[in-house]
Design a protein around this motif. Structure first.
Motif, short mmCIF file in Angstrom:
data_model
loop_
_atom_site.label_atom_id
_atom_site.label_comp_id
_atom_site.label_asym_id
_atom_site.label_seq_id
_atom_site.Cartn_x
_atom_site.Cartn_y
_atom_site.Cartn_z
N ARG A 1 0.82 -1.21 0.00
CA ARG A 1 0.00 0.00 0.00
C ARG A 1 0.85 1.27 0.00
O ARG A 1 0.46 2.28 -0.58
CB ARG A 1 -0.93 -0.02 1.21
N ALA A 2 2.02 1.21 0.62
CA ALA A 2 2.90 2.38 0.65
C ALA A 2 3.39 2.75 -0.74
O ALA A 2 3.68 3.91 -1.02
CB ALA A 2 4.10 2.11 1.56
N CYS A 3 3.46 1.77 -1.65
CA CYS A 3 3.88 2.03 -3.02
C CYS A 3 2.75 2.56 -3.90
O CYS A 3 3.00 2.93 -5.06
CB CYS A 3 4.45 0.76 -3.64
N ASN A 4 1.54 2.57 -3.37
CA ASN A 4 0.39 2.99 -4.17
C ASN A 4 -0.37 4.15 -3.52
O ASN A 4 -1.57 4.33 -3.76
CB ASN A 4 -0.54 1.79 -4.39
N ALA A 5 0.32 4.93 -2.71
CA ALA A 5 -0.30 6.07 -2.04
C ALA A 5 -0.28 7.29 -2.97
O ALA A 5 0.79 7.76 -3.37
CB ALA A 5 0.45 6.38 -0.74
N HIS A 6 -1.45 7.78 -3.34
CA HIS A 6 -1.53 8.97 -4.19
C HIS A 6 -2.93 9.57 -4.09
O HIS A 6 -3.88 8.91 -3.69
CB HIS A 6 -1.22 8.62 -5.64
N ASP A 7 -3.00 10.84 -4.45
CA ASP A 7 -4.27 11.58 -4.45
C ASP A 7 -4.37 12.30 -5.78
O ASP A 7 -3.70 13.32 -6.00
CB ASP A 7 -4.31 12.57 -3.28
N LEU A 8 -5.19 11.80 -6.67
CA LEU A 8 -5.28 12.36 -8.02
C LEU A 8 -5.97 13.72 -8.06
O LEU A 8 -5.95 14.39 -9.11
CB LEU A 8 -6.01 11.39 -8.94
N SER A 9 -6.56 14.17 -6.95
CA SER A 9 -7.22 15.47 -6.97
C SER A 9 -6.23 16.61 -7.21
O SER A 9 -6.62 17.70 -7.63
CB SER A 9 -7.98 15.71 -5.66
N GLY A 10 -4.96 16.37 -6.95
CA GLY A 10 -3.94 17.39 -7.18
C GLY A 10 -3.36 17.38 -8.57
O GLY A 10 -2.43 18.15 -8.85
N PHE A 11 -3.89 16.54 -9.45
CA PHE A 11 -3.32 16.36 -10.79
C PHE A 11 -4.38 16.52 -11.86
O PHE A 11 -5.56 16.33 -11.62
CB PHE A 11 -2.70 14.95 -10.91
N ARG A 12 -3.92 16.86 -13.06
CA ARG A 12 -4.77 16.79 -14.24
C ARG A 12 -4.05 15.92 -15.28
O ARG A 12 -2.85 15.69 -15.19
CB ARG A 12 -5.05 18.18 -14.82
N TYR B 1 2.78 -0.12 -9.98
CA TYR B 1 2.40 0.67 -8.81
C TYR B 1 2.29 2.13 -9.24
O TYR B 1 2.79 2.53 -10.31
CB TYR B 1 3.40 0.51 -7.67
N CYS B 2 1.63 2.92 -8.41
CA CYS B 2 1.45 4.34 -8.67
C CYS B 2 1.65 5.09 -7.36
O CYS B 2 0.83 4.99 -6.45
CB CYS B 2 0.05 4.60 -9.24
N LEU B 3 2.74 5.81 -7.27
CA LEU B 3 3.16 6.46 -6.02
C LEU B 3 3.32 7.96 -6.22
O LEU B 3 4.04 8.40 -7.12
CB LEU B 3 4.47 5.85 -5.53
N GLU B 4 2.67 8.74 -5.38
CA GLU B 4 2.87 10.19 -5.40
C GLU B 4 4.16 10.52 -4.68
O GLU B 4 4.39 10.11 -3.54
CB GLU B 4 1.70 10.90 -4.75
N THR B 5 5.03 11.28 -5.35
CA THR B 5 6.32 11.69 -4.80
C THR B 5 6.40 13.22 -4.83
O THR B 5 5.54 13.88 -5.42
CB THR B 5 7.48 11.12 -5.63
N PRO B 6 7.42 13.81 -4.21
CA PRO B 6 7.55 15.27 -4.30
C PRO B 6 7.61 15.78 -5.74
O PRO B 6 7.15 16.88 -6.04
CB PRO B 6 8.86 15.54 -3.56
N ALA B 7 8.16 14.98 -6.64
CA ALA B 7 8.27 15.41 -8.04
C ALA B 7 6.93 15.29 -8.77
O ALA B 7 6.63 16.10 -9.65
CB ALA B 7 9.33 14.59 -8.77
N GLY B 8 6.14 14.30 -8.44
CA GLY B 8 4.90 14.07 -9.17
C GLY B 8 4.37 12.68 -8.93
O GLY B 8 4.39 12.18 -7.80
N ALA C 1 -5.76 -10.22 0.03
CA ALA C 1 -5.60 -8.77 -0.10
C ALA C 1 -4.25 -8.43 -0.74
O ALA C 1 -4.14 -7.48 -1.52
CB ALA C 1 -5.72 -8.11 1.27
N ILE C 2 -3.23 -9.20 -0.41
CA ILE C 2 -1.90 -8.99 -1.00
C ILE C 2 -1.94 -9.29 -2.50
O ILE C 2 -1.43 -8.50 -3.31
CB ILE C 2 -0.86 -9.87 -0.30
N ILE C 3 -2.55 -10.40 -2.86
CA ILE C 3 -2.67 -10.76 -4.29
C ILE C 3 -3.36 -9.63 -5.05
O ILE C 3 -2.92 -9.23 -6.14
CB ILE C 3 -3.48 -12.06 -4.45
N ASP C 4 -4.43 -9.11 -4.50
CA ASP C 4 -5.19 -8.05 -5.15
C ASP C 4 -4.38 -6.76 -5.24
O ASP C 4 -4.39 -6.08 -6.26
CB ASP C 4 -6.50 -7.82 -4.38
N ALA C 5 -3.66 -6.43 -4.15
CA ALA C 5 -2.94 -5.15 -4.09
C ALA C 5 -1.71 -5.13 -4.97
O ALA C 5 -1.26 -4.04 -5.37
CB ALA C 5 -2.55 -4.86 -2.64
N LEU C 6 -1.15 -6.28 -5.29
CA LEU C 6 0.07 -6.31 -6.10
C LEU C 6 -0.15 -5.82 -7.53
O LEU C 6 0.79 -5.40 -8.19
CB LEU C 6 0.66 -7.72 -6.13
#
Length: 287
Positions: A8-19, A194-201, A276-281
């Protein structure tokens, strides 16, 4: 802490800040709202609307799109948004196996939220008793990313213009000093995203996975300065370290958990989060 926490830590993001970032009417990435407005105001050729950042209709071919992205990347360096350019180009497009619409310096990929690709190799040894051990690299302390953290035996990004097979040979020689004949025995075993929000983007990565069983007398030796040392760990120690520590390069956690599942070390009987792990991967792409 748990394996599921690591995923889950590798997939933390909030798309509301992006277009969306679009090329030729096709979605290829995600960019922060303020940065989209800044690029459109500063660089002719970019067009920003509340929903997307795109390019002017007359910028229609690979070379022209790439040139504008180069200008944007240099501006980002000047502004201190990203580190200096790497000189390694990544494809910008709609998916693997599809001709890219442009190319972009690796340092700016997360800013534009485009998909990037890489490969990870699990180097393992089978003991006389059938038990498994994994070669674990400790990353050099001078690395910009994850200094001193644990890593797979071989891992690297996938640049444009190089086949995955050739990149595998290159990375295995540079990072572990392995000869081509041995590396060609590596078995492709799937891919993770995975999709991770970082300081860069937004870091949107696909990892192509390989297993490579090594003879007991082969010891990996780093040749490019990226790895400080290698150590052969019993798989039980690897699993415990991934689950209970934060000592691993973030995306390597995914690769190790996948290895544990495929080799029967992590099962529905010994892991309550198994499904849950299988699904999250393999999460769905951001939408």
């Amino acid at each position: 802490m748990s394996f599921l926490d690591r995923i889950r830590a590798c997939n933390a993001h909030d798309l509301s800040g992006f277009r969306r970032f679009e090329l030729d009417g096709q979605a290829v990435g995600w960019i922060r709202h303020a940065l989209a407005e800044d690029l459109a105001a500063a660089l002719p050729g970019f067009i920003a609307t509340p929903q997307r950042l795109t390019m002017a209709p007359d910028i229609r071919d690979f070379a022209a799109r790439s040139a504008l992205l180069d200008r944007a990347a240099r501006r980002l360096v000047e502004q201190g948004v990203i580190d200096p350019l790497r000189g390694e180009r990544y494809p910008v497009g709609t998916g693997w196996g599809v001709p890219p619409l442009a190319q972009l310096d690796r340092a700016a990929v997360a800013v534009f939220g485009t998909e990037s690709y890489g490969l990870h190799v699990n180097g393992f040894v089978r003991g006389e008793d059938g038990g498994l051990s994994l070669w674990i690299g400790t990353r050099a302390r001078d690395r910009a990313i994850a200094p001193g953290e644990y890593d797979n035996m071989v891992a690297g990004g996938q640049p444009i213009g190089l086949s995955l097979a050739d990149n595998l040979l290159k990375e295995a020689q540079e990072e572990a000093g392995l000869d081509a004949a041995l590396v060609r025995r590596a078995v492709p075993v799937g891919a993770l995203r995975y999709c991770l929000e970082t300081p860069a983007g937004l870091k949107r990565d696909w990892l192509f996975l390989y297993d490579l069983e090594l003879p007991r007398d082969v010891v990996p030796v780093n040749t490019d300065g990226e790895v400080e040392s290698f150590a052969l760990w019993p798989v039980e120690r690897v699993a415990d370290s991934v689950r209970t520590t934060r000592s691993w390069k973030f995306n390597v956690n995914l690769v190790i958990v996948d290895f544990l599942i495929r080799h029967g070390c992590l099962t529905p009987d010994n892991e309550p989060d198994y499904l849950a792990i299988i699904d999250a991967l393999r999460p769905p792409p951001p939408a």
